[in-house]
Write an enzyme that holds these catalytic residues in place. Structure first.
Site, PDB file in Angstrom:
ATOM      1  N   GLY A 248      -7.274   3.713  12.804  1.00 41.00           N
ATOM      2  CA  GLY A 248      -7.814   3.513  11.459  1.00 41.00           C
ATOM      3  C   GLY A 248      -6.783   2.920  10.510  1.00 41.00           C
ATOM      4  O   GLY A 248      -5.925   2.118  10.904  1.00 41.00           O
ATOM      5  N   SER A 249      -6.846   3.355   9.259  1.00 39.34           N
ATOM      6  CA  SER A 249      -6.026   2.740   8.213  1.00 39.34           C
ATOM      7  C   SER A 249      -4.534   3.002   8.351  1.00 39.34           C
ATOM      8  O   SER A 249      -3.734   2.385   7.637  1.00 39.34           O
ATOM      9  CB  SER A 249      -6.493   3.221   6.841  1.00 39.34           C
ATOM     10  OG  SER A 249      -7.795   2.750   6.581  1.00 39.34           O
TER      11      SER A 249
END
Length: 671
Positions: A413-414
């Site tokens: 993810g981020s």
């Protein structure tokens, strides 16, 4: 008349020829015999060389079969028999024995054996053939071996080496446990057998077999099962049963239990498969062996070398045993890991039994300080022989406590966004000060993308969006656009430079991080997804923590090490980020915690910097509602370790902010 004359001439020729040949000497016979001896050809030695007196005493079985068995049982090899050569002008008298000094050397399982004996050869007639034959007895096998003596072997076990943390704290050691047993004269209630069997995870039939052994007397302690010391509740319940007691017994201990279970592993009785692979290393069916984790990985060093003694036992009752050869046991090595066991325990407890993993690394050396998989299991329970029902219970637990999650890969993810920024900055396609105007919750580059759109969580972020805002607000659209600007080739090359697609250089196997299943980005949509750690991207937690080193080291990523004796500070990747760009990203990572959506980690006394990440799990291309949360952080003023933590299924408890909160407690306790 012609044939008769020819026959007479032939016989005369043979007689004349034999008269010209030299007679066989005892040395000739000894030389032949030594060749057979060195090769272990005992049948030839018996049939062709033993004198009558020896054959009267020793039948073929006593000579051939016994020596073959001794050679097999004691792994005798490299037999080297030599003798002192007589003077060249020695004259041999067939009416007198010929004596030779013989030197014998051999290797055995218990070490080398050497001795010297005098060998006697006698001139005899065997089946109308005259020749030299040897007098033999069992002392030519081993010098002190009598005809009726037994030869045995005794094996002494080495102490297994310990596993320690970087500060000398025990992770796996030879300690003490408890052995639960019963005293028959006090254990008379039939119902007690059922109660004890259930408590210890065994059967009534097994308890009865133990009680019915031939040696058992009414007042004896009859062992039933071993229990780890920390099982205090179980022990208290056991001694409440009349006739049940326990006593201390040697046992492998795992002081940090579940917190280090997947890393330490455990020992257990060797399996048939393991025995088959290691049968040439002295293992037996009763041996304990590393079954998981470091216990398994370091087995050869931890086990040590068994001691072996070959001995002779005379038949007389009072006779003492005679040692032929002896090799002392060598204890296993004690091995120190780079792990900080107390930090590991704190991290494990901070994860509150949630399914997930975490890794902490020293950013200036690459040393692993923690390697956690949650939830864990009790190594002692596995070591002592877990019941089928209990093992099934663990297997069917939805949190899967038997899975070593730190060996696996997950979509980051981020948490990948700082690496995406670093690649773009180094490529010159991303200007950190340049702001982009981004409106709305979603975006697509062109209509050809169809239904695919990049979505962001915080559309309230004020324009223009520069790199700092993009990290603070974790803006997917910003990073998708930056990835499109740099192009697939540049982005893939940058990720490969960070170690994607290759094995993490680690002492044990970790599944490699991947950009995609084939290592390529086949579409602009996949390029956009991958820029913020989605798509087909998967990352190992150790690799993720290591990648964040570049922001502290100005572009250097070290090989993650786990053994304290290994060289630390080995460079894995270099030149990933300039000092100037590293400083920019350090500032933004601090701002993520201060101004962004990792407020739970904004501690008043510890200036944490880091990045959260939330990944949506997909099945057959569709979002299934499950989310994994990440947080990677370090103390921005004193970065003694980088902590990467992942918690599964955070969709109902605050997402990645929940993980940031859990991780922050680790820093609070280890400031």
């Amino acid at each position: 008349m012609y044939k008769k004359l020819t026959g007479v001439l032939s016989i005369l020729f043979i007689i004349l020829l034999s008269g010209c040949q030299e007679k066989v000497t005892p040395e000739d016979r000894l030389a032949e015999y030594v060749v057979h001896w060195n090769e272990g050809e005992f049948a030839d030695m018996y049939s062709d060389y033993l004198n009558k007196g020896t054959k009267d005493v020793f039948e073929t079985e006593n000579f051939v079969a016994r020596q073959e068995k001794i050679h097999s049982d004691f792994s005798i090899e490299n037999v080297e028999v030599t003798y002192k050569k007589p003077d060249e002008d020695t004259e041999w008298n067939t009416k007198e024995p010929a004596k030779f000094d013989v030197q014998v050397k051999m290797d055995t399982v218990a070490g080398p054996v050497e001795f010297e004996k005098t060998m006697t050869w006698i001139y005899e007639t065997h089946d109308e053939t005259e020749n030299w034959f040897v007098e033999w007895d069992t002392s030519f096998i081993f010098p002190e071996l009598g005809e009726k003596d037994a030869v045995g072997i005794y094996t002494s076990k080495p102490a297994r080496g310990g596993i320690l943390d970087r500060n000398g704290l025990p992770i796996a050691i030879n300690g003490k446990g408890e052995e639960v047993g019963v005293v028959p004269e006090k254990f008379t209630d039939e119902a007690s057998k059922t109660k004890l069997a259930k408590l210890l995870g065994t059967s009534v039939e097994y308890i009865e077999r133990q009680l019915n052994q031939g040696w058992v007397r009414p007042a004896d302690f009859v062992p039933i099962s071993k229990v780890a010391k920390h099982e205090t509740v179980l022990l208290e319940q056991a001694i409440e049963i009349s006739g049940v007691t326990y006593r201390e017994t040697p046992m492998r201990e795992y002081p940090y239990g579940e917190a280090l279970s997947h890393l330490s592993g455990y020992i257990g009785v060797i399996t048939a498969e393991q025995l088959e692979k290691r049968k040439d290393k002295g293992y037996t069916e009763a041996d304990l062996i590393g079954r998981e984790g470091m216990e398994q990985l370091l087995e050869d060093k931890l086990r040590g070398t068994s001691g072996v003694r070959i001995y002779i036992q005379p038949p007389e009752k009072e006779a003492k045993t005679i040692t032929v050869a002896e090799k002392s046991a060598v204890d296993g090595e004690t091995i120190s890991l780079t792990i900080d066991a107390e930090l590991q325990k704190t991290t494990y407890e901070a994860m509150k039994g949630e399914a997930g993993n975490s890794a902490a690394v020293d950013p200036k050396t690459g040393e692993m300080l923690t390697l956690v998989s949650s939830p864990g299991f009790d190594p002692s329970e596995m070591m002592l022989g877990i019941s089928g029902d209990r093992y099934k219970e663990l297997q069917e637990n939805p949190l899967n406590p038997l899975l070593a999650r730190f060996t696996r890969t997950y979509a980051p993810g981020s948490t990948l966004k700082p690496m995406t920024a670093a690649i773009g900055m180094e490529a010159g396609t991303l200007d950190p000060a340049k702001g982009l105007t981004i409106n709305g919750k979603s975006w697509q580059k062109e209509e050809s993308w169809g239904n695919y759109r990049v979505t962001r969580v915080h559309d309230e972020a004020p324009n223009p969006i520069d790199l700092n805002k993009a990290l603070v607000y974790s803006d997917n659209i910003y990073f998708a656009q930056q990835a499109l600007d740099m192009g697939s080739n540049t982005f893939v090359e940058g990720l490969n430079n960070f170690g994607f697609g290759e094995e993490v250089p680690f002492v044990s196997y970790l599944k490699p991080s991947q950009i995609s299943t084939d290592g390529k980005l086949g579409s602009l949509g996949q390029l956009a997804d991958t820029s913020f750690g989605q798509g087909e991207m998967l990352t190992n937690i150790v690799h993720l923590a290591s990648m964040y080193e570049v922001f502290i080291t100005d572009g250097v990523m070290y090989k993650p090490t786990l053994l304290l004796a290994d060289e630390k500070g080995q460079v894995w990747k270099d030149g990933l980020l300039s000092a100037e760009n590293a400083a920019i990203l350090r500032t933004s990572l601090r701002n993520v915690v201060v101004d962004g959506y990792a407020q739970e980690a904004n501690l008043p006394s510890i200036p944490l910097a880091g990045k959260t990440g939330t990944t949506e799990l997909k099945a057959a291309g569709e979002v299934d509602g499950k989310q994994n949360g990440f947080f990677v952080a370090y103390n921005s003023e004193n970065p003694t370790f980088i902590l990467a933590m992942m918690i599964e299924s955070v969709e109902d408890n605050g997402g990645s902010a929940y993980v940031a909160e859990l991780a922050s407690t680790v820093f609070e306790k280890h400031n």
